[in-house]
Design a protein around this motif. Structure first.
Motif, short mmCIF file in Angstrom:
data_model
loop_
_atom_site.label_atom_id
_atom_site.label_comp_id
_atom_site.label_asym_id
_atom_site.label_seq_id
_atom_site.Cartn_x
_atom_site.Cartn_y
_atom_site.Cartn_z
N GLY A 39 -7.89 13.11 3.83
CA GLY A 39 -7.72 12.40 5.08
C GLY A 39 -7.28 10.96 4.87
O GLY A 39 -6.42 10.45 5.60
N ALA A 40 -7.85 10.31 3.86
CA ALA A 40 -7.47 8.92 3.57
C ALA A 40 -6.01 8.83 3.13
O ALA A 40 -5.27 7.94 3.56
CB ALA A 40 -8.39 8.35 2.50
N VAL A 41 -5.58 9.77 2.28
CA VAL A 41 -4.19 9.74 1.81
C VAL A 41 -3.22 9.97 2.97
O VAL A 41 -2.22 9.25 3.11
CB VAL A 41 -3.98 10.80 0.70
N LEU A 42 -3.52 10.94 3.83
CA LEU A 42 -2.65 11.20 4.98
C LEU A 42 -2.59 10.00 5.92
O LEU A 42 -1.51 9.60 6.37
CB LEU A 42 -3.14 12.43 5.74
N ALA A 43 -3.76 9.43 6.21
CA ALA A 43 -3.81 8.31 7.15
C ALA A 43 -3.09 7.09 6.59
O ALA A 43 -2.34 6.42 7.31
CB ALA A 43 -5.26 7.97 7.47
N LEU A 44 -3.29 6.78 5.32
CA LEU A 44 -2.64 5.61 4.73
C LEU A 44 -1.14 5.81 4.59
O LEU A 44 -0.35 4.87 4.78
CB LEU A 44 -3.27 5.29 3.38
N ALA A 45 -0.71 7.04 4.29
CA ALA A 45 0.73 7.32 4.24
C ALA A 45 1.35 7.15 5.62
O ALA A 45 2.45 6.60 5.77
CB ALA A 45 0.98 8.72 3.70
N GLY A 46 0.66 7.63 6.64
CA GLY A 46 1.16 7.46 8.00
C GLY A 46 1.22 6.00 8.43
O GLY A 46 2.18 5.57 9.07
N ALA A 47 0.21 5.22 8.04
CA ALA A 47 0.21 3.79 8.37
C ALA A 47 1.36 3.08 7.67
O ALA A 47 2.04 2.23 8.26
CB ALA A 47 -1.13 3.17 7.98
N ALA A 48 1.63 3.44 6.41
CA ALA A 48 2.74 2.82 5.69
C ALA A 48 4.08 3.17 6.33
O ALA A 48 4.97 2.32 6.46
CB ALA A 48 2.72 3.28 4.22
N ALA A 49 4.23 4.42 6.77
CA ALA A 49 5.47 4.83 7.43
C ALA A 49 5.66 4.08 8.74
O ALA A 49 6.77 3.66 9.08
CB ALA A 49 5.46 6.34 7.67
N ALA A 50 4.57 3.90 9.49
CA ALA A 50 4.66 3.20 10.77
C ALA A 50 5.04 1.74 10.58
O ALA A 50 5.86 1.19 11.32
CB ALA A 50 3.34 3.31 11.52
N VAL A 51 4.46 1.08 9.56
CA VAL A 51 4.77 -0.33 9.33
C VAL A 51 6.20 -0.49 8.81
O VAL A 51 6.89 -1.47 9.12
CB VAL A 51 3.76 -0.93 8.33
N LEU A 52 6.68 0.48 8.05
CA LEU A 52 8.04 0.41 7.52
C LEU A 52 9.09 0.73 8.58
O LEU A 52 10.23 0.26 8.50
CB LEU A 52 8.17 1.39 6.34
N SER A 53 8.75 1.51 9.59
CA SER A 53 9.74 2.01 10.55
C SER A 53 10.51 0.92 11.30
O SER A 53 11.71 1.10 11.53
CB SER A 53 9.06 2.95 11.56
#
Length: 196
Positions: free
Chosen positions: A7-21
């Protein structure tokens, strides 16, 4: 443990994608950080006006969502992580609505004139954050201790002494009757010791 890590890996990957978008093209070759945040809350839709900076653009809500995601992962709070995912998806959908008000279409074109990679990163990031919240088991609360209830003895029951069901040392009684008199040499069989 494995669910927490996943869950932590998925959530942090999603947060990184959102900030990069916002640093990628969103629509018609325009970067997401060039859209003003205030345009999302007006009825006229997005304008061609550039944002005043990163903190006046779409990047700000995504940055806040990423910070909330990290806090949620550290605190193992599914609620915080899910809230961050809803914020990312909410702002992405709101942006789509405002663009549709102006362009009357939300097409994906091969020449870069429609929706682009930035929107996909934002939407995918929000979905990943929500998936991370779903995968996390969250914190478990310690069971509450409930003290046993005291029940008063029945007043109709006769009082007995010593109490036989009370906790503590039990009253021990000898199986032999009490000796008569004050002779310390009288044994349990009521006979005097040998030699008398």
């Amino acid at each position: 443990m494995i669910r927490n890590v996943l869950g932590a890996v998925l959530a942090l990957a999603g947060a990184a994608a959102a900030v990069l978008s916002p640093f990628r093209d969103w629509y018609d070759g325009r970067l997401g950080r060039h859209y003003r945040l205030g345009d999302l809350f007006t009825g006229t839709g997005v304008t061609g006006t550039q944002s005043g900076g990163l903190f006046g653009s779409l990047w700000l809500p995504f940055l806040c969502a990423a910070v909330v995601t990290v806090l949620g992962v550290l605190l193992r709070s599914r609620t915080l992580v899910a809230l961050a995912g809803v914020v990312v998806l909410g702002f992405t959908v709101l942006w789509m609505v405002r663009v549709f008000q102006v362009t009357d279409s939300l097409a994906v074109a091969g020449d870069g004139s429609g929706l682009d990679v930035g929107v996909a990163l934002a939407a995918g990031g929000g979905v990943l954050i929500l998936a991370g919240a779903g995968a996390m088991p969250g914190r478990r609360r310690a069971p509450k201790y409930t003290a046993p209830k005291y029940t008063a003895p029945d007043s109709a029951a006769p009082d007995t002494w010593p109490p036989t069901r009370e906790p503590g040392p039990s009253v021990q009684t000898s199986p032999w009757p009490e000796p008569e008199g004050d002779d310390p040499y009288v044994g349990p069989d009521r006979s005097s010791p040998p030699g008398d």
